[in-house]
Design an enzyme around this catalytic site. Sequence first.
Site, PDB file in Angstrom:
ATOM      1  N   GLY A  83       1.932  85.396  16.207  1.00 23.25           N
ATOM      2  CA  GLY A  83       2.499  84.999  17.486  1.00 23.25           C
ATOM      3  C   GLY A  83       1.983  85.808  18.659  1.00 23.25           C
ATOM      4  O   GLY A  83       1.372  86.873  18.496  1.00 23.25           O
ATOM      5  N   HIS A  84       2.281  85.311  19.849  1.00 23.95           N
ATOM      6  CA  HIS A  84       1.754  85.911  21.071  1.00 23.95           C
ATOM      7  C   HIS A  84       2.217  87.347  21.263  1.00 23.95           C
ATOM      8  O   HIS A  84       3.323  87.716  20.948  1.00 23.95           O
ATOM      9  CB  HIS A  84       2.105  85.060  22.304  1.00 23.95           C
ATOM     10  CG  HIS A  84       3.559  84.841  22.527  1.00 23.95           C
ATOM     11  ND1 HIS A  84       4.044  84.080  23.554  1.00 23.95           N
ATOM     12  CD2 HIS A  84       4.652  85.286  21.872  1.00 23.95           C
ATOM     13  CE1 HIS A  84       5.356  84.063  23.528  1.00 23.95           C
ATOM     14  NE2 HIS A  84       5.749  84.787  22.511  1.00 23.95           N
TER      15      HIS A  84
END
Length: 332
Positions: A242-243
Amino acid sequence: MNSYSIQEINEVLKGTIVGDTSIKIAAPEQLELASASDISFIGNKKYEKLWETSKACAAVVNEDISIEPGENRVFIKVKNADLAMSQVLELFAPPTPLFDTQIHPTATIDSTAVIGNGSRIGAGCYIGPNVQLGENVTIYPNVTILDECTIGKNTVIWSGAVVRERCHMGNNCIIHPNATIGADGFGFRPDPERGLIKIPQIGNVIIGNGVEIGANSCVDRGKFSSTILGDGCKIDNLIQIGHNSKLGRFCIMAGQSGLAGSVTLGNGVLIGGSASITDHVTIGDGSIIGGGSGVTKDVPAGVTLLGYPAIDARDALRQWAILKRLVNESKK
Protein backbone atom coordinates in the site's frame (compact mmCIF):
# COMPACT_ATOMS: atom_id res chain seq x y z
CA MET A 1 21.19 -28.45 -22.49
CA ASN A 2 24.79 -29.00 -21.43
CA SER A 3 25.98 -32.06 -19.52
CA TYR A 4 28.75 -32.13 -16.92
CA SER A 5 30.89 -34.65 -15.09
CA ILE A 6 30.64 -34.70 -11.32
CA GLN A 7 34.17 -33.24 -11.16
CA GLU A 8 33.13 -30.30 -13.35
CA ILE A 9 30.16 -29.59 -11.13
CA ASN A 10 32.30 -29.75 -8.02
CA GLU A 11 34.71 -27.21 -9.51
CA VAL A 12 31.84 -24.76 -9.03
CA LEU A 13 30.60 -26.05 -5.65
CA LYS A 14 34.01 -26.75 -4.09
CA GLY A 15 32.54 -29.47 -1.91
CA THR A 16 33.74 -32.96 -0.98
CA ILE A 17 33.02 -35.81 -3.40
CA VAL A 18 31.92 -39.09 -1.79
CA GLY A 19 31.59 -42.09 -4.12
CA ASP A 20 31.94 -42.06 -7.88
CA THR A 21 29.85 -42.28 -11.03
CA SER A 22 30.72 -42.62 -14.70
CA ILE A 23 27.45 -41.04 -15.76
CA LYS A 24 27.44 -37.53 -17.21
CA ILE A 25 24.97 -35.27 -15.42
CA ALA A 26 22.29 -34.08 -17.85
CA ALA A 27 19.91 -32.14 -15.59
CA PRO A 28 18.93 -31.32 -12.00
CA GLU A 29 15.69 -32.82 -10.68
CA GLN A 30 13.93 -33.54 -7.39
CA LEU A 31 14.62 -36.91 -5.83
CA GLU A 32 11.27 -38.54 -6.61
CA LEU A 33 11.31 -37.59 -10.31
CA ALA A 34 14.99 -37.92 -11.15
CA SER A 35 16.29 -40.20 -13.90
CA ALA A 36 19.64 -42.00 -13.94
CA SER A 37 21.46 -39.04 -15.51
CA ASP A 38 20.09 -36.42 -13.09
CA ILE A 39 21.56 -34.72 -10.06
CA SER A 40 19.32 -34.00 -7.08
CA PHE A 41 19.85 -32.62 -3.58
CA ILE A 42 19.20 -33.49 0.04
CA GLY A 43 18.92 -30.35 2.15
CA ASN A 44 17.49 -32.03 5.25
CA LYS A 45 18.18 -35.38 6.93
CA LYS A 46 14.47 -36.25 6.86
CA TYR A 47 14.77 -36.70 3.08
CA GLU A 48 17.56 -39.27 3.33
CA LYS A 49 14.96 -42.06 3.08
CA LEU A 50 14.08 -40.96 -0.45
CA TRP A 51 17.59 -41.60 -1.77
CA GLU A 52 17.26 -45.40 -1.83
CA THR A 53 14.34 -45.32 -4.28
CA SER A 54 15.53 -42.32 -6.29
CA LYS A 55 17.06 -43.01 -9.70
CA ALA A 56 19.40 -39.99 -9.49
CA CYS A 57 23.07 -40.83 -9.94
CA ALA A 58 24.23 -37.85 -7.89
CA ALA A 59 23.07 -35.53 -5.15
CA VAL A 60 24.27 -32.36 -3.50
CA VAL A 61 23.94 -33.00 0.24
CA ASN A 62 24.60 -31.35 3.57
CA GLU A 63 27.76 -32.38 5.42
CA ASP A 64 25.76 -34.13 8.16
CA ILE A 65 24.30 -36.72 5.78
CA SER A 66 24.37 -40.19 7.41
CA ILE A 67 23.89 -42.45 4.37
CA GLU A 68 26.25 -43.63 1.64
CA PRO A 69 25.63 -42.94 -2.04
CA GLY A 70 25.86 -46.55 -3.24
CA GLU A 71 27.28 -48.18 -6.36
CA ASN A 72 27.95 -45.87 -9.33
CA ARG A 73 26.34 -43.02 -7.39
CA VAL A 74 27.92 -40.00 -5.79
CA PHE A 75 27.36 -37.25 -3.24
CA ILE A 76 28.86 -33.79 -3.20
CA LYS A 77 28.96 -32.76 0.44
CA VAL A 78 28.63 -29.02 1.12
CA LYS A 79 27.82 -26.79 4.08
CA ASN A 80 24.46 -25.71 2.65
CA ALA A 81 22.86 -27.93 0.03
CA ASP A 82 20.10 -25.44 -0.75
CA LEU A 83 22.56 -22.69 -1.63
CA ALA A 84 24.82 -25.09 -3.54
CA MET A 85 21.88 -26.37 -5.58
CA SER A 86 21.19 -22.82 -6.74
CA GLN A 87 24.68 -22.86 -8.28
CA VAL A 88 23.89 -26.16 -10.00
CA LEU A 89 20.69 -24.71 -11.41
CA GLU A 90 22.66 -21.78 -12.83
CA LEU A 91 24.90 -24.25 -14.69
CA PHE A 92 21.91 -25.86 -16.39
CA ALA A 93 19.76 -22.76 -16.89
CA PRO A 94 18.59 -22.37 -20.50
CA PRO A 95 19.21 -19.03 -22.22
CA THR A 96 16.72 -16.20 -21.75
CA PRO A 97 14.48 -15.20 -24.70
CA LEU A 98 16.42 -13.78 -27.63
CA PHE A 99 16.28 -10.28 -29.07
CA ASP A 100 16.70 -10.06 -32.86
CA THR A 101 17.51 -6.36 -32.51
CA GLN A 102 18.59 -4.26 -29.55
CA ILE A 103 15.52 -2.03 -29.93
CA HIS A 104 12.53 -3.49 -31.73
CA PRO A 105 11.10 -1.24 -34.49
CA THR A 106 7.61 -1.44 -32.99
CA ALA A 107 8.75 0.03 -29.64
CA THR A 108 7.62 3.60 -29.05
CA ILE A 109 10.39 5.63 -27.42
CA ASP A 110 10.01 9.32 -26.68
CA SER A 111 12.72 11.52 -28.17
CA THR A 112 13.66 12.81 -24.71
CA ALA A 113 14.26 9.33 -23.25
CA VAL A 114 17.86 8.31 -22.53
CA ILE A 115 18.72 4.69 -23.27
CA GLY A 116 21.92 3.33 -21.72
CA ASN A 117 24.51 1.38 -23.66
CA GLY A 118 23.66 -2.28 -24.17
CA SER A 119 20.01 -1.90 -23.20
CA ARG A 120 17.43 -3.96 -25.10
CA ILE A 121 13.80 -3.01 -25.69
CA GLY A 122 11.29 -5.53 -27.04
CA ALA A 123 8.31 -5.26 -29.36
CA GLY A 124 5.37 -3.07 -28.39
CA CYS A 125 7.07 -1.31 -25.49
CA TYR A 126 6.35 2.30 -24.59
CA ILE A 127 9.13 4.44 -23.08
CA GLY A 128 7.81 7.88 -22.08
CA PRO A 129 9.26 11.40 -21.92
CA ASN A 130 12.42 11.93 -19.89
CA VAL A 131 12.74 8.26 -18.93
CA GLN A 132 16.30 7.17 -18.19
CA LEU A 133 17.41 3.58 -18.65
CA GLY A 134 20.83 2.61 -17.30
CA GLU A 135 23.30 0.33 -19.05
CA ASN A 136 22.31 -3.23 -19.98
CA VAL A 137 18.66 -2.89 -19.03
CA THR A 138 16.40 -5.54 -20.58
CA ILE A 139 12.80 -4.58 -21.34
CA TYR A 140 10.75 -7.50 -22.68
CA PRO A 141 7.81 -6.96 -25.09
CA ASN A 142 4.77 -4.89 -24.12
CA VAL A 143 6.23 -3.10 -21.10
CA THR A 144 5.10 0.45 -20.31
CA ILE A 145 7.43 2.92 -18.57
CA LEU A 146 5.86 6.33 -18.15
CA ASP A 147 7.26 9.85 -17.84
CA GLU A 148 10.37 10.71 -15.81
CA CYS A 149 11.07 7.22 -14.50
CA THR A 150 14.62 6.01 -13.94
CA ILE A 151 15.67 2.37 -14.25
CA GLY A 152 19.10 1.28 -12.97
CA LYS A 153 21.67 -0.76 -14.85
CA ASN A 154 21.26 -4.51 -15.41
CA THR A 155 17.60 -4.41 -14.41
CA VAL A 156 15.18 -6.79 -16.18
CA ILE A 157 11.49 -5.95 -16.70
CA TRP A 158 9.31 -8.75 -18.05
CA SER A 159 6.34 -8.49 -20.41
CA GLY A 160 3.18 -6.69 -19.33
CA ALA A 161 4.75 -4.80 -16.44
CA VAL A 162 3.82 -1.14 -15.97
CA VAL A 163 6.04 1.44 -14.28
CA ARG A 164 4.07 4.61 -13.82
CA GLU A 165 5.32 8.18 -13.91
CA ARG A 166 8.13 9.50 -11.69
CA CYS A 167 9.04 6.14 -10.17
CA HIS A 168 12.67 5.17 -9.64
CA MET A 169 14.27 1.74 -9.65
CA GLY A 170 17.82 0.73 -8.73
CA ASN A 171 20.36 -1.58 -10.31
CA ASN A 172 20.04 -5.35 -10.80
CA CYS A 173 16.30 -5.51 -10.17
CA ILE A 174 13.88 -8.04 -11.68
CA ILE A 175 10.25 -7.12 -12.32
CA HIS A 176 8.14 -10.11 -13.35
CA PRO A 177 5.21 -10.16 -15.80
CA ASN A 178 2.24 -7.86 -15.20
CA ALA A 179 3.59 -6.29 -12.05
CA THR A 180 2.50 -2.68 -11.57
CA ILE A 181 4.78 -0.12 -9.95
CA GLY A 182 3.31 3.24 -8.98
CA ALA A 183 -0.45 2.80 -9.40
CA ASP A 184 -2.57 5.14 -7.30
CA GLY A 185 -2.86 4.30 -3.64
CA PHE A 186 -6.33 3.38 -2.39
CA GLY A 187 -7.41 6.73 -0.98
CA PHE A 188 -11.04 7.83 -0.70
CA ARG A 189 -13.03 9.89 1.78
CA PRO A 190 -16.83 10.07 2.13
CA ASP A 191 -18.57 13.33 1.28
CA PRO A 192 -22.28 13.68 2.21
CA GLU A 193 -23.04 15.44 -1.06
CA ARG A 194 -20.71 13.81 -3.58
CA GLY A 195 -20.22 10.31 -2.23
CA LEU A 196 -16.68 8.89 -2.13
CA ILE A 197 -14.07 11.47 -3.04
CA LYS A 198 -10.77 10.30 -4.50
CA ILE A 199 -7.71 11.60 -2.65
CA PRO A 200 -4.97 12.55 -5.16
CA GLN A 201 -1.91 10.33 -4.92
CA ILE A 202 0.96 12.66 -5.85
CA GLY A 203 3.95 10.69 -4.52
CA ASN A 204 5.97 7.98 -6.23
CA VAL A 205 7.73 4.65 -5.66
CA ILE A 206 11.46 4.26 -4.98
CA ILE A 207 12.92 0.78 -5.36
CA GLY A 208 16.45 -0.03 -4.20
CA ASN A 209 19.10 -2.26 -5.75
CA GLY A 210 18.68 -6.00 -6.21
CA VAL A 211 14.93 -5.98 -5.62
CA GLU A 212 12.74 -8.69 -7.20
CA ILE A 213 8.98 -8.21 -7.60
CA GLY A 214 6.80 -11.16 -8.62
CA ALA A 215 4.13 -11.48 -11.27
CA ASN A 216 0.86 -9.57 -10.80
CA SER A 217 2.11 -7.75 -7.72
CA CYS A 218 1.29 -4.10 -7.07
CA VAL A 219 3.36 -1.42 -5.36
CA ASP A 220 1.24 1.72 -4.92
CA ARG A 221 2.67 5.22 -5.12
CA GLY A 222 2.66 7.41 -2.05
CA LYS A 223 -0.18 9.80 -1.34
CA PHE A 224 2.64 12.22 -0.69
CA SER A 225 6.37 11.45 -0.62
CA SER A 226 7.34 7.88 -1.56
CA THR A 227 6.57 4.23 -1.11
CA ILE A 228 10.03 2.70 -0.58
CA LEU A 229 11.43 -0.80 -1.04
CA GLY A 230 14.95 -1.17 0.35
CA ASP A 231 17.87 -2.98 -1.24
CA GLY A 232 17.53 -6.72 -1.70
CA CYS A 233 13.80 -7.05 -0.97
CA LYS A 234 12.14 -10.10 -2.53
CA ILE A 235 8.44 -9.80 -3.27
CA ASP A 236 6.50 -12.90 -4.36
CA ASN A 237 3.60 -13.08 -6.84
CA LEU A 238 0.20 -11.50 -6.08
CA ILE A 239 1.44 -9.09 -3.42
CA GLN A 240 -0.14 -5.76 -2.45
CA ILE A 241 2.07 -3.02 -1.00
CA GLY A 242 0.00 0.00 0.00
CA HIS A 243 0.82 3.66 -0.41
CA ASN A 244 3.59 5.20 1.68
CA SER A 245 4.73 1.84 3.03
CA LYS A 246 8.46 1.58 3.70
CA LEU A 247 10.37 -1.69 3.57
CA GLY A 248 13.88 -1.97 4.97
CA ARG A 249 16.65 -4.00 3.40
CA PHE A 250 16.25 -7.70 2.52
CA CYS A 251 12.59 -8.08 3.46
CA ILE A 252 10.68 -11.07 2.09
CA MET A 253 6.94 -11.17 1.35
CA ALA A 254 5.40 -14.52 0.33
CA GLY A 255 2.47 -14.93 -2.05
CA GLN A 256 -0.86 -13.17 -1.49
CA SER A 257 0.34 -11.24 1.53
CA GLY A 258 -0.35 -7.55 1.77
CA LEU A 259 0.57 -4.30 3.46
CA ALA A 260 -2.00 -1.57 4.00
CA GLY A 261 -0.94 2.05 3.71
CA SER A 262 1.95 3.51 5.70
CA VAL A 263 3.26 0.19 7.03
CA THR A 264 6.94 0.17 8.01
CA LEU A 265 9.03 -2.98 7.87
CA GLY A 266 12.49 -3.06 9.43
CA ASN A 267 15.43 -4.88 7.88
CA GLY A 268 15.11 -8.60 7.23
CA VAL A 269 11.40 -8.90 8.02
CA LEU A 270 9.70 -12.05 6.69
CA ILE A 271 5.98 -11.96 5.86
CA GLY A 272 4.40 -15.38 5.28
CA GLY A 273 1.87 -16.19 2.57
CA SER A 274 -1.59 -14.61 2.85
CA ALA A 275 -0.59 -12.58 5.92
CA SER A 276 -2.08 -9.10 6.18
CA ILE A 277 -0.72 -6.04 7.94
CA THR A 278 -3.06 -3.19 8.85
CA ASP A 279 -2.22 0.45 8.17
CA HIS A 280 0.34 2.50 10.14
CA VAL A 281 1.89 -0.58 11.78
CA THR A 282 5.66 -0.89 12.31
CA ILE A 283 7.34 -4.32 12.33
CA GLY A 284 10.82 -4.43 13.82
CA ASP A 285 14.01 -5.81 12.31
CA GLY A 286 14.15 -9.56 11.77
CA SER A 287 10.61 -10.33 12.85
CA ILE A 288 8.62 -13.14 11.22
CA ILE A 289 4.88 -13.00 10.52
CA GLY A 290 3.49 -16.49 9.93
CA GLY A 291 1.34 -17.36 6.93
CA GLY A 292 -2.29 -16.31 7.16
CA SER A 293 -1.68 -14.09 10.16
CA GLY A 294 -3.25 -10.69 10.70
CA VAL A 295 -1.16 -7.95 12.34
CA THR A 296 -3.06 -5.07 13.90
CA LYS A 297 -0.44 -3.40 16.11
CA ASP A 298 3.28 -2.66 16.20
CA VAL A 299 5.66 -5.61 16.42
CA PRO A 300 9.04 -5.42 18.21
CA ALA A 301 12.24 -6.63 16.58
CA GLY A 302 13.13 -10.30 16.43
CA VAL A 303 9.82 -11.93 17.30
CA THR A 304 7.65 -14.50 15.51
CA LEU A 305 3.89 -14.02 15.37
CA LEU A 306 1.10 -16.39 14.31
CA GLY A 307 -2.67 -16.27 14.13
CA TYR A 308 -5.49 -13.86 13.45
CA PRO A 309 -5.09 -11.53 15.22
CA ALA A 310 -1.38 -12.31 15.37
CA ILE A 311 0.16 -13.12 18.74
CA ASP A 312 3.49 -14.57 19.88
CA ALA A 313 3.99 -17.86 18.04
CA ARG A 314 4.52 -19.86 21.25
CA ASP A 315 1.26 -18.59 22.72
CA ALA A 316 -0.57 -19.28 19.47
CA LEU A 317 0.68 -22.87 19.36
CA ARG A 318 -0.33 -23.43 22.99
CA GLN A 319 -3.80 -22.06 22.29
CA TRP A 320 -4.22 -24.28 19.25
CA ALA A 321 -3.10 -27.32 21.25
CA ILE A 322 -5.64 -26.56 23.98
CA LEU A 323 -8.43 -26.11 21.42
CA LYS A 324 -7.50 -29.41 19.79
CA ARG A 325 -7.66 -31.22 23.13
CA LEU A 326 -11.04 -29.65 23.91
CA VAL A 327 -12.41 -30.74 20.54
CA ASN A 328 -11.07 -34.28 20.99
CA GLU A 329 -12.55 -34.51 24.50
CA SER A 330 -15.94 -33.30 23.27
CA LYS A 331 -16.04 -36.22 20.81
CA LYS A 332 -15.63 -38.85 23.54
